[in-house]
Design an enzyme around this catalytic site. Structure first.
Site, PDB file in Angstrom:
ATOM      1  N   THR A  63      14.352  -6.023  -2.926  1.00 16.13           N
ATOM      2  CA  THR A  63      15.970  -6.247  -4.080  1.00 16.13           C
ATOM      3  C   THR A  63      17.332  -6.831  -3.072  1.00 16.13           C
ATOM      4  O   THR A  63      16.574  -6.779  -2.093  1.00 16.13           O
ATOM      5  CB  THR A  63      16.695  -5.244  -4.445  1.00 16.13           C
TER       6      THR A  63
ATOM      7  N   GLU B 229      14.119   2.962  -6.722  1.00 13.13           N
ATOM      8  CA  GLU B 229      13.945   3.895  -6.327  1.00 13.13           C
ATOM      9  C   GLU B 229      13.339   5.502  -6.362  1.00 13.13           C
ATOM     10  O   GLU B 229      14.123   7.202  -6.812  1.00 13.13           O
ATOM     11  CB  GLU B 229      15.791   4.280  -6.059  1.00 13.13           C
TER      12      GLU B 229
ATOM     13  N   GLY C  44      18.326  -4.835 -36.917  1.00 12.75           N
ATOM     14  CA  GLY C  44      17.072  -5.307 -37.215  1.00 12.75           C
ATOM     15  C   GLY C  44      16.158  -6.723 -36.196  1.00 12.75           C
ATOM     16  O   GLY C  44      16.284  -6.711 -35.355  1.00 12.75           O
TER      17      GLY C  44
ATOM     18  N   GLY D 270       0.929  -1.061   0.505  1.00  9.51           N
ATOM     19  CA  GLY D 270      -0.103  -0.024  -0.227  1.00  9.51           C
ATOM     20  C   GLY D 270       0.725   0.945  -0.159  1.00  9.51           C
ATOM     21  O   GLY D 270       0.389   2.205   0.448  1.00  9.51           O
TER      22      GLY D 270
ATOM     23  N   ASN E 131       8.510  10.911 -11.909  1.00  9.32           N
ATOM     24  CA  ASN E 131       7.883  11.244 -11.589  1.00  9.32           C
ATOM     25  C   ASN E 131       8.001  11.658 -10.011  1.00  9.32           C
ATOM     26  O   ASN E 131       8.495  12.917  -9.931  1.00  9.32           O
ATOM     27  CB  ASN E 131       5.578  10.678 -11.187  1.00  9.32           C
TER      28      ASN E 131
ATOM     29  N   ASN F 114      18.495   9.291  -1.241  1.00  9.81           N
ATOM     30  CA  ASN F 114      19.072  10.272  -2.123  1.00  9.81           C
ATOM     31  C   ASN F 114      20.718  10.307  -3.014  1.00  9.81           C
ATOM     32  O   ASN F 114      20.581  10.393  -4.425  1.00  9.81           O
ATOM     33  CB  ASN F 114      19.461  11.219  -1.093  1.00  9.81           C
TER      34      ASN F 114
HETATM   35  C1  LIG Z   1      12.246  -4.649  -9.362  1.00 13.39           C
HETATM   36  C2  LIG Z   1      12.058  -3.531  -9.009  1.00 13.39           C
HETATM   37  C3  LIG Z   1      12.955  -3.143  -7.260  1.00 13.39           C
HETATM   38  C4  LIG Z   1      12.535  -2.975  -5.797  1.00 13.39           C
HETATM   39  N1  LIG Z   1      13.674  -2.544  -5.539  1.00 13.39           N
HETATM   40  C5  LIG Z   1      13.182  -2.061  -4.216  1.00 13.39           C
HETATM   41  C6  LIG Z   1      13.725  -2.505  -2.756  1.00 13.39           C
HETATM   42  O1  LIG Z   1      14.733  -3.227  -3.089  1.00 13.39           O
HETATM   43  N2  LIG Z   1      13.572  -1.672  -1.308  1.00 13.39           N
HETATM   44  C7  LIG Z   1      12.414  -1.163  -1.690  1.00 13.39           C
HETATM   45  O2  LIG Z   1      11.761  -0.374  -0.507  1.00 13.39           O
HETATM   46  N3  LIG Z   1      11.476  -1.122  -2.511  1.00 13.39           N
HETATM   47  C8  LIG Z   1      11.751  -1.257  -4.072  1.00 13.39           C
HETATM   48  N4  LIG Z   1      11.086  -1.522  -5.139  1.00 13.39           N
HETATM   49  C9  LIG Z   1       9.717  -0.430  -5.378  1.00 13.39           C
HETATM   50  C10 LIG Z   1       9.947   0.278  -5.910  1.00 13.39           C
HETATM   51  O3  LIG Z   1      11.242   2.038  -5.201  1.00 13.39           O
HETATM   52  C11 LIG Z   1       8.886   1.315  -5.176  1.00 13.39           C
HETATM   53  O4  LIG Z   1       7.800  -0.038  -7.172  1.00 13.39           O
HETATM   54  C12 LIG Z   1       8.514   2.262  -6.141  1.00 13.39           C
HETATM   55  O5  LIG Z   1       8.762   3.594  -4.955  1.00 13.39           O
HETATM   56  C13 LIG Z   1       7.240   2.675  -6.798  1.00 13.39           C
HETATM   57  O6  LIG Z   1       6.239   2.546  -5.904  1.00 13.39           O
HETATM   58  P1  LIG Z   1       4.494   1.817  -6.681  1.00 13.39           P
HETATM   59  O7  LIG Z   1       5.283   0.664  -7.167  1.00 13.39           O
HETATM   60  O8  LIG Z   1       3.888   1.535  -5.067  1.00 13.39           O
HETATM   61  O9  LIG Z   1       3.716   2.605  -7.217  1.00 13.39           O
HETATM   62  P2  LIG Z   1       2.966   4.072  -6.725  1.00 13.39           P
HETATM   63  O10 LIG Z   1       3.373   4.968  -5.692  1.00 13.39           O
HETATM   64  O11 LIG Z   1       2.042   3.623  -6.552  1.00 13.39           O
HETATM   65  O12 LIG Z   1       2.939   4.994  -8.236  1.00 13.39           O
HETATM   66  C14 LIG Z   1       2.087   4.518  -9.679  1.00 13.39           C
HETATM   67  C15 LIG Z   1       2.220   5.622 -10.319  1.00 13.39           C
HETATM   68  O13 LIG Z   1       2.199   7.151  -9.939  1.00 13.39           O
HETATM   69  C16 LIG Z   1       2.684   7.923 -10.220  1.00 13.39           C
HETATM   70  N5  LIG Z   1       2.164   8.914  -8.818  1.00 13.39           N
HETATM   71  C17 LIG Z   1       2.873   7.965  -7.327  1.00 13.39           C
HETATM   72  N6  LIG Z   1       2.427   9.200  -6.597  1.00 13.39           N
HETATM   73  C18 LIG Z   1       2.499  10.050  -7.262  1.00 13.39           C
HETATM   74  C19 LIG Z   1       2.825  11.949  -7.146  1.00 13.39           C
HETATM   75  N7  LIG Z   1       2.528  12.330  -6.007  1.00 13.39           N
HETATM   76  N8  LIG Z   1       2.609  13.079  -8.381  1.00 13.39           N
HETATM   77  C20 LIG Z   1       3.427  12.038  -9.491  1.00 13.39           C
HETATM   78  N9  LIG Z   1       3.042  10.791  -9.868  1.00 13.39           N
HETATM   79  C21 LIG Z   1       2.491  10.116  -8.497  1.00 13.39           C
HETATM   80  C22 LIG Z   1       3.960   7.124 -10.099  1.00 13.39           C
HETATM   81  O14 LIG Z   1       4.958   8.165 -10.791  1.00 13.39           O
HETATM   82  C23 LIG Z   1       3.209   6.055 -11.099  1.00 13.39           C
HETATM   83  O15 LIG Z   1       4.164   5.971 -11.791  1.00 13.39           O
HETATM   84  C24 LIG Z   1      11.249  -2.035  -6.098  1.00 13.39           C
HETATM   85  C25 LIG Z   1      10.268  -1.684  -7.329  1.00 13.39           C
HETATM   86  C26 LIG Z   1      10.740  -2.550  -8.050  1.00 13.39           C
HETATM   87  C27 LIG Z   1       9.870  -3.295  -9.186  1.00 13.39           C
END
Ligand SMILES: Cc1cc2nc3c(=O)[nH]c(=O)nc-3n(C[C@H](O)[C@H](O)[C@H](O)COP(=O)(O)OP(=O)(O)OC[C@H]3O[C@@H](n4cnc5c(N)ncnc54)[C@H](O)[C@@H]3O)c2cc1C
Length: 389
Positions: A167, A372, A348, A138, A376, A249
């Site tokens: 990861t 990370e 190709g 969530g 956006n 960061n």
């Molecule tokens: C392969 C992989 C490895 C990962 N490794 C780690 C890890 O080691 N540790 C860890 O803690 N996390 C990890 N993550 C999680 C990753 O950091 C999150 O998936 C990422 O931060 C996005 O969160 P979400 O997937 O919940 O997408 P959401 O936050 O639900 O975002 C969905 C879309 O909405 C947009 N959005 C959301 N809020 C806003 C806003 N305020 N303004 C504009 N647009 C917005 C986003 O840009 C995105 O396009 C990993 C993810 C993947 C896929």
């Protein structure tokens, strides 16, 4: 770093002797040892355990850990060079080293007590993979709304909740993990814990089946009253949000490096193919259309590399780097996607098959704009800095 005799700072891409030797060693290792296994590791969704051992043996899992704790005593910039060099061959190898060095080790170096440093840094440098667990089902971009709870039980905390997308989780022995110990205080209750894999009540759950960086494991974590001793709180109770912000960061600069490495790998494959593929009685590299594609790719990569190197040098110099890091990650991920796509086109039809390495780089590139902090979120950080001035 070599300063010019008149004291002018060197060019960003000018490496010190030590940096150059280090980068060349990592490059050699990536080409000789990792490259032969890249396709198989992608297909099997598993990083070769023997190669992981070699990453430790080479010192690549403890680049910035001081020598007194068994590390290399290197710089953040060196970690960036390592991630770039590995990622030009396999971006999965790049992210394993990235998470270990620029997030996990750095969090402990920056926030750990002397006792925590002595207990964990030598292991992280020698044989223990680390993972960083912030995201949940969530809470992704809105990381501070995390719902994992930490109940203070005196000598220990009891952690309950679920983490997602972690990861290195399949291989990790140590997790830098965030939970809220005082939900009534909002984000000021977030606390960072060092959680050992064999903690009672803690387990690693399902592994994701992904589009790209398939050899890098991504798993859920399940905490069911996980018992974490009080002396494993990293930093202070309620200050975990600071640990999270500051480590990410820095970490995103190295994700920029991963994307620069990926893009330069794609360019290398495109150049090699363009030099040998013949059509209309000529190699395709003789067509100006193809030459311009290659020239655009090289220019994009140089620009992205300058952003990444500048942010990394600023960090090592102790100067502010927040907007520069966000720009580097944002732009490098864009460039990686563009370059990998172009490399597929230059190949190709064969570029679209698994017989050539570019289709994998194309799949791997997509993650750069997601983890990370999504694109956006980087743009939000950059815009905030602009508007605050
Ligand atoms: C392969 C992989 C490895 C990962 N490794 C780690 C890890 O080691 N540790 C860890 O803690 N996390 C990890 N993550 C999680 C990753 O950091 C999150 O998936 C990422 O931060 C996005 O969160 P979400 O997937 O919940 O997408 P959401 O936050 O639900 O975002 C969905 C879309 O909405 C947009 N959005 C959301 N809020 C806003 C806003 N305020 N303004 C504009 N647009 C917005 C986003 O840009 C995105 O396009 C990993 C993810 C993947 C896929």
């Amino acid at each position: 770093m070599h300063h010019a005799p008149d004291g002018r700072p060197p060019a960003l891409t000018q490496l010190s002797e030590e940096e150059r030797l280090f980068r060349d060693t990592v490059r050699r290792f990536a080409l000789d040892r990792i490259r032969p296994h890249v396709r198989e590791m992608d297909e099997q969704s598993k990083f070769h355990p023997a190669l992981l051992g070699e990453l430790f043996a080479l010192g690549l899992m403890g680049i910035e850990i001081p020598e007194q704790y068994g590390g290399q005593g290197g710089s953040f910039f060196q970690a960036v060079l390592a991630v770039e060099a590995l990622s030009s061959v396999d971006p999965s190898a790049g992210v394993i080293v990235d998470v270990q060095n620029t997030i996990v080790n750095n969090a402990i170096l920056r926030w750990g007590s002397e006792d925590q440093k002595q207990r964990y840094l030598p292991r992280l440098a020698a044989d223990t993979v680390g993972a960083y667990a912030l995201s949940e089902p969530g809470s992704g971009s809105d990381a501070f709304s995390l719902s994992t709870r930490a109940q203070d039980c005196g000598g220990h905390f009891s952690l309950t909740g679920q983490k997602l997308w972690i990861t290195n989780a399949a291989e990790a022995g140590l997790f830098v993990l965030f939970a809220n110990a005082r939900p009534e205080d909002g984000y000021r209750g977030i606390t960072c814990f060092l959680v050992e894999r064999d903690s009672p009540g803690f387990r690693v759950g399902k592994k994701e089946d992904k589009l790209g960086i398939r050899a890098s494991s991504t798993c859920e974590l399940i905490l069911d009253g996980a018992c974490v001793p009080r002396h494993n709180v990293l930093g202070e109770v309620g200050k975990g949000y600071k640990v999270a912000i500051e480590t990410l960061n820095e970490g995103r600069i190295a994700i920029g490096a991963q994307m620069v490495g990926l893009a330069s790998g794609a360019l290398g494959h495109a150049l090699a193919y363009a030099r040998q593929r013949k059509q209309f009685g000529k190699t395709i590299s003789e067509f100006q259309g193809v030459q311009f594609d290659l020239a655009r790719m090289a220019t994009d990569i140089e620009a992205a590399r300058l952003l990444v190197y500048n942010a990394a040098r600023l960090k090592d110099a102790g100067a502010p780097f927040l907007a520069e890091a966000a720009m580097a990650k944002y732009f490098a991920s864009l460039v990686a996607e563009r370059a990998a796509s172009q490399a597929v086109e230059i190949h190709g039809g064969v570029g679209f098959t698994k017989d050539y390495p570019v289709e994998k780089l194309y799949r791997d590139a997509k993650i750069g704009s997601i983890y990370e902090g999504t694109t956006n979120i980087q743009l939000t950080t950059i815009a905030r800095q602009l508007l605050e001035k």
